[in-house]
Design an enzyme around this catalytic site. Structure first.
Site, PDB file in Angstrom:
ATOM      1  N   VAL A  63       7.323   1.362  -5.875  1.00  0.00           N
ATOM      2  CA  VAL A  63       7.868   1.941  -7.106  1.00  0.00           C
ATOM      3  C   VAL A  63       7.962   3.450  -6.928  1.00  0.00           C
ATOM      4  O   VAL A  63       6.988   4.116  -6.567  1.00  0.00           O
ATOM      5  CB  VAL A  63       6.986   1.613  -8.325  1.00  0.00           C
ATOM      6  CG1 VAL A  63       7.491   2.357  -9.564  1.00  0.00           C
ATOM      7  CG2 VAL A  63       6.961   0.115  -8.586  1.00  0.00           C
ATOM      8  N   ALA A 108       5.134   8.079  -6.426  1.00  0.00           N
ATOM      9  CA  ALA A 108       5.484   6.732  -5.985  1.00  0.00           C
ATOM     10  C   ALA A 108       4.193   5.984  -5.687  1.00  0.00           C
ATOM     11  O   ALA A 108       3.114   6.571  -5.614  1.00  0.00           O
ATOM     12  CB  ALA A 108       6.377   6.767  -4.749  1.00  0.00           C
ATOM     13  N   LYS A 109       4.297   4.689  -5.537  1.00  0.00           N
ATOM     14  CA  LYS A 109       3.159   3.874  -5.115  1.00  0.00           C
ATOM     15  C   LYS A 109       3.699   2.568  -4.544  1.00  0.00           C
ATOM     16  O   LYS A 109       4.794   2.123  -4.894  1.00  0.00           O
ATOM     17  CB  LYS A 109       2.231   3.559  -6.299  1.00  0.00           C
ATOM     18  CG  LYS A 109       0.785   3.337  -5.887  1.00  0.00           C
ATOM     19  CD  LYS A 109       0.111   4.653  -5.518  1.00  0.00           C
ATOM     20  CE  LYS A 109      -1.360   4.456  -5.179  1.00  0.00           C
ATOM     21  NZ  LYS A 109      -2.030   5.747  -4.952  1.00  0.00           N
ATOM     22  N   GLY A 110       2.931   1.978  -3.657  1.00  0.00           N
ATOM     23  CA  GLY A 110       3.334   0.704  -3.074  1.00  0.00           C
ATOM     24  C   GLY A 110       2.127  -0.185  -2.877  1.00  0.00           C
ATOM     25  O   GLY A 110       0.982   0.242  -3.050  1.00  0.00           O
ATOM     26  N   ASP A 149      -4.198   4.064   0.983  1.00  0.00           N
ATOM     27  CA  ASP A 149      -4.779   3.783  -0.327  1.00  0.00           C
ATOM     28  C   ASP A 149      -5.838   2.703  -0.087  1.00  0.00           C
ATOM     29  O   ASP A 149      -6.242   2.458   1.067  1.00  0.00           O
ATOM     30  CB  ASP A 149      -3.699   3.317  -1.312  1.00  0.00           C
ATOM     31  CG  ASP A 149      -4.139   3.473  -2.766  1.00  0.00           C
ATOM     32  OD1 ASP A 149      -4.720   2.499  -3.308  1.00  0.00           O
ATOM     33  OD2 ASP A 149      -3.928   4.541  -3.354  1.00  0.00           O
TER      34      ASP A 149
END
Length: 419
Positions: A63, A108-110, A149
């Site tokens: 995202v 953003a992040k995934g 992460d």
């Protein structure tokens, strides 16, 4: 397969925090819905051949919440509970975090819904490379830069960087951060989030007039962030009296042997099996009498059920979203000084930015420079938030959120709406 939905408690928390901040700052209505909605959301199916020859399906996500201030930036999480709603919330927080720190990024992040501990090394590599191949159209050093992460590490970042580089035909170190030093990683990156947590905690102690040698600290979570936070805080002179991981916690009022715990945990020994203190649960750990409590695990650990039982003077949020809105109000009424997550844990993305800059320039800094620049940026953000909170008579959380949101809104205002 059931497609995960956006209806997720962590996203509800992120949205509610935004609404409170937007109302308090009287944010222009033109930007409210835009800043609550992710710019891009990608869900990818990842069929992976397992070592036994069977094919297993995993779901991956990326995202990009906002890129008005620059390329989007954020980690990739490998955890069984990962879904689109959680990733969208984390991407939103990353937008405010980078803006608050003054970094030229969006958020953003995934993630992949998987327990990495259940995969072999070769299965993990195949999963990682397939994920990058699927999100490749969104990636790039000038578009979207993944990082480590929960559940990911330097090796996974190396596979990501290599897969991206294979796709374009040449080596692109700046395509990810959190890499090994041998392929463009940065000194100080592994401990960066923990060091930033300690930097802002020391500033809060100074503000409260508490000497470091009179400080007791409790840390929930002993992964990359929690372990380095404990080690650096111990080295600074604080007495760390409680730590925990997913298996349970340890407590010693006289102070734990953090060096011993750090080394044992490094070799894979869970905290519940260590014999260096009294054992207790994670729930009990949160209510220990201490100067500083540092939740460094998962979201929503401090709720309306336990907030009134916390016995800390300072709460430093090393995790993302560890405190619910209801708990926030309780802690505020009890005069607990909260250093919010988008400020407290921004050390990781700050040093990720340093890594990206070094990769782009092909010029690398020494560790002393990195620590100094990290301290300058994160303590400056702390004092700006503190000054804002005192001037506006609001909480540190709202002050930090409003500062970050305002920077993003200004970027949208001057760029205008296309077409």
């Amino acid at each position: 397969m059931i497609i995960p939905e956006l209806d997720h408690p962590t996203l509800h928390l992120a949205m509610a925090q935004f609404d409170l901040a937007a109302e308090a700052m009287n944010l222009d209505p033109r930007f409210r819905e835009r800043l609550k909605t992710p710019q891009r959301s990608l869900m990818v199916a990842l069929p992976i051949r397992m070592d036994n020859g069977n094919v297993k399906m995993f779901m991956g996500y990326r995202v990009q919440h906002d890129s008005a201030r620059g390329p989007s930036k954020g980690g990739v999480r490998y955890h069984p509970d990962v879904n689109l709603g959680e990733v969208a919330a984390l991407a939103m927080w990353m937008t405010w975090k980078t803006a608050l720190a003054g970094l030229p990024y969006g958020g953003a992040k995934g993630g992949i819904s998987v327990d990495p501990n259940q995969l072999s090394q070769s299965e993990l590599e195949r999963l990682t490379r397939r994920y990058v191949a699927e999100i490749f159209p969104l990636m790039g050093p000038d578009k979207d830069i993944p990082a480590t992460d929960i559940g990911t590490n330097q090796q996974i970042m190396a596979w990501m960087m290599d897969t991206y580089s294979q796709q374009v035909g040449f080596s692109v170190p700046g395509s990810v951060t959190g890499k090994p030093l041998s392929i463009g990683g940065s000194l100080g990156r592994e401990e960066a989030t923990g060091r930033g947590v300690v930097d802002v905690t020391l500033e809060a102690l100074h503000y409260k007039g508490i000497k470091i040698h009179d400080t007791t600290a409790v840390i929930q979570g002993f992964g990359n962030v929690g372990s380095h936070t404990a080690r650096i805080l111990h080295e600074a002179g604080a007495r760390v009296i409680g730590v925990s991981d997913v298996t349970g916690g340890l407590y010693n009022q006289a102070g734990l042997n953090i060096d011993d715990i750090f080394q044992q945990h490094k070799f894979g020994i869970p905290i519940a099996e260590m014999k260096v203190g009294d054992h207790l649960t994670n729930e009990e750990l949160l209510t220990l009498d201490c100067t500083v409590l540092i939740p460094a695990a998962l979201s929503e650990q401090i709720t309306v059920k336990n907030a009134s039982h916390l016995r800390c003077q300072i709460l430093t949020e090393a995790a993302n979203g560890p405190t619910t809105l209801e708990a926030d109000e309780i802690l505020h009424d009890r005069n607990v000084f909260i250093i919010p997550d988008i400020l407290a844990n921004s050390g990781g993305v700050i040093v990720s930015y340093f890594e990206w800059v070094q990769d782009v320039q092909r010029f690398f800094w020494n560790e002393g420079d990195i620590r100094q620049r990290l301290q300058e940026i994160i303590t400056s953000a702390f004092h700006r938030s503190l000054l804002f909170s005192r001037e506006k008579k609001t909480t540190m959380r709202l002050a930090a959120l409003m500062s970050g949101i305002d920077q993003v809104a200004q970027a949208h205002a001057v760029r205008g709406l296309y077409p």
